[in-house]
Design an enzyme around this catalytic site. Sequence first.
Site, PDB file in Angstrom:
ATOM      1  N   GLU A  18       0.843  -1.211   0.000  1.00 42.36           N
ATOM      2  CA  GLU A  18       0.000   0.000   0.000  1.00 42.36           C
ATOM      3  C   GLU A  18       0.874   1.255   0.000  1.00 42.36           C
ATOM      4  OE1 GLU A  18      -2.560   1.759  -0.170  1.00 42.36           O
ATOM      5  OE2 GLU A  18      -4.344   0.507   0.022  1.00 42.36           O
ATOM      6  N   ASN A 103      -5.652   3.273   7.962  1.00 45.29           N
ATOM      7  CA  ASN A 103      -5.483   2.736   6.618  1.00 45.29           C
ATOM      8  C   ASN A 103      -4.739   3.804   5.807  1.00 45.29           C
ATOM      9  OD1 ASN A 103      -5.787   0.436   4.947  1.00 45.29           O
ATOM     10  ND2 ASN A 103      -7.431   1.445   3.831  1.00 45.29           N
ATOM     11  N   ASN A 154      -9.853   5.208   2.620  1.00 39.75           N
ATOM     12  CA  ASN A 154      -8.883   4.811   1.608  1.00 39.75           C
ATOM     13  C   ASN A 154      -8.354   5.990   0.812  1.00 39.75           C
ATOM     14  OD1 ASN A 154      -7.305   2.647   0.671  1.00 39.75           O
ATOM     15  ND2 ASN A 154      -9.079   1.308   0.720  1.00 39.75           N
ATOM     16  N   ASP A 204      -9.704   1.620  -4.177  1.00 38.85           N
ATOM     17  CA  ASP A 204      -8.703   1.570  -3.104  1.00 38.85           C
ATOM     18  C   ASP A 204      -7.872   2.855  -3.118  1.00 38.85           C
ATOM     19  OD1 ASP A 204      -6.740   0.688  -1.234  1.00 38.85           O
ATOM     20  OD2 ASP A 204      -7.020  -1.383  -1.823  1.00 38.85           O
TER      21      ASP A 204
END
EC number: 3.1.1.17
Length: 299
Positions: A18, A103, A154, A204
Site C-alpha cells: 500500500e 489505513n 482509503n 482503493d
Amino acid sequence: MSSVSIECVAGEGCRIGESPVWDDREGALLYVDITGRKVCRWSPVTRQAQAIALDAPVSSVALRQSGGYVITLGTRFAALKWKEELVTTIAQVDKDKANTRFNDGKVDPAGRYFAGTMAEEIRPAVLERRQGSLYTLLPDLSVVKHFGQVDISNGLDWSLDHRTFFYIDSLSYSVDAFDYDLQTGKIGNRRSIYKLEKEESIPDGMCIDTEGKLWVACYDGGRVIRLDPETGKRLQTVKLPVDKTTSCCFGGKDYSEMFVTSASDGMDKEWLSRQPQAGGIFKITGLGVKGVPPYPFAG
C-alpha cells in the site's frame, strides 16, 4: 498514445502492499506492507527493496520536510528515521475503540497529513462497518477529526487548484469530492463523482496527474482506472496481471512512471499459482501523462 508497458519491479510479495510514494531525495519508491508490518524502499538503481520491520500494522508513509518520514502505525501517527530504524509516536487516535487501525494516508499541499481508520478485518474487505474516521495530523502535531462512520478509509488526493479534496470510503464503491479550504484544511459539501462498475470491484488507493485526472486502483478488479472528476467519466483502464491492486502513484525522474502496489492476503494456493506476482510492485510506463510530486509533512 504511446504503448503502455507493465513490469513487476519488486516481486517479493507483500501481504498488503500500500501507500506508494516517490522519494525524490533518495530517488526511490517508498511503500508499506500493512499486515507484513514493514515500510519498504525500492531503488531503481539496485532494483532491490530494503525494509524496516515494525511492531504494528503500518498503513501509510509520507515524506517529512525536516527529514525522515511520517507513518500511520496501528492507531498512531509516528515519525520514522530510516537510517536509525527509529520510530517515535506523535499522536494516537481512536482511543475509545479497541479494534481499529489506520489505513491510507497522504499529505495535502499545505503539509498536513490526512489519514483515516477502519475496523480490523476478519478477512479481506470483511469487517465491522462504520467504525472508522478521517483525521488530520497538523504541522503543530495536533490532530483534527473530520468525521466518523467510515467503513474503509482509503484513497485521497487534492485537485490541482487545491480547492477540491478527493476521498474514497471503499465499501461505498464511490470516489467522492469535497470542497477544500487550503488555508484551514476544512472540508465540506461531500458528493460522489464516480460510482465503480461491477467488474471494477472495490476502489482503493488513488493519485492525480498533471492534467487533473484521477487514477484509482481497483482492489479485486486487477486494474487502475483514469477518471475525469469534472465529468464523472472513466477515460482509461489499465489491467494488471494481479487481481488485488491496492494503490498507485507517479514517480521516476520526471514523474512519468506509475507505480502500483498489490496484495496477496486472502488468496488460496490455487489463486496464487495463477498469479505468482500477487503482492508485487508494478511499474507502468507509456501512459503519456505525468504525476504531481508528493507533498512533504510540514511538522
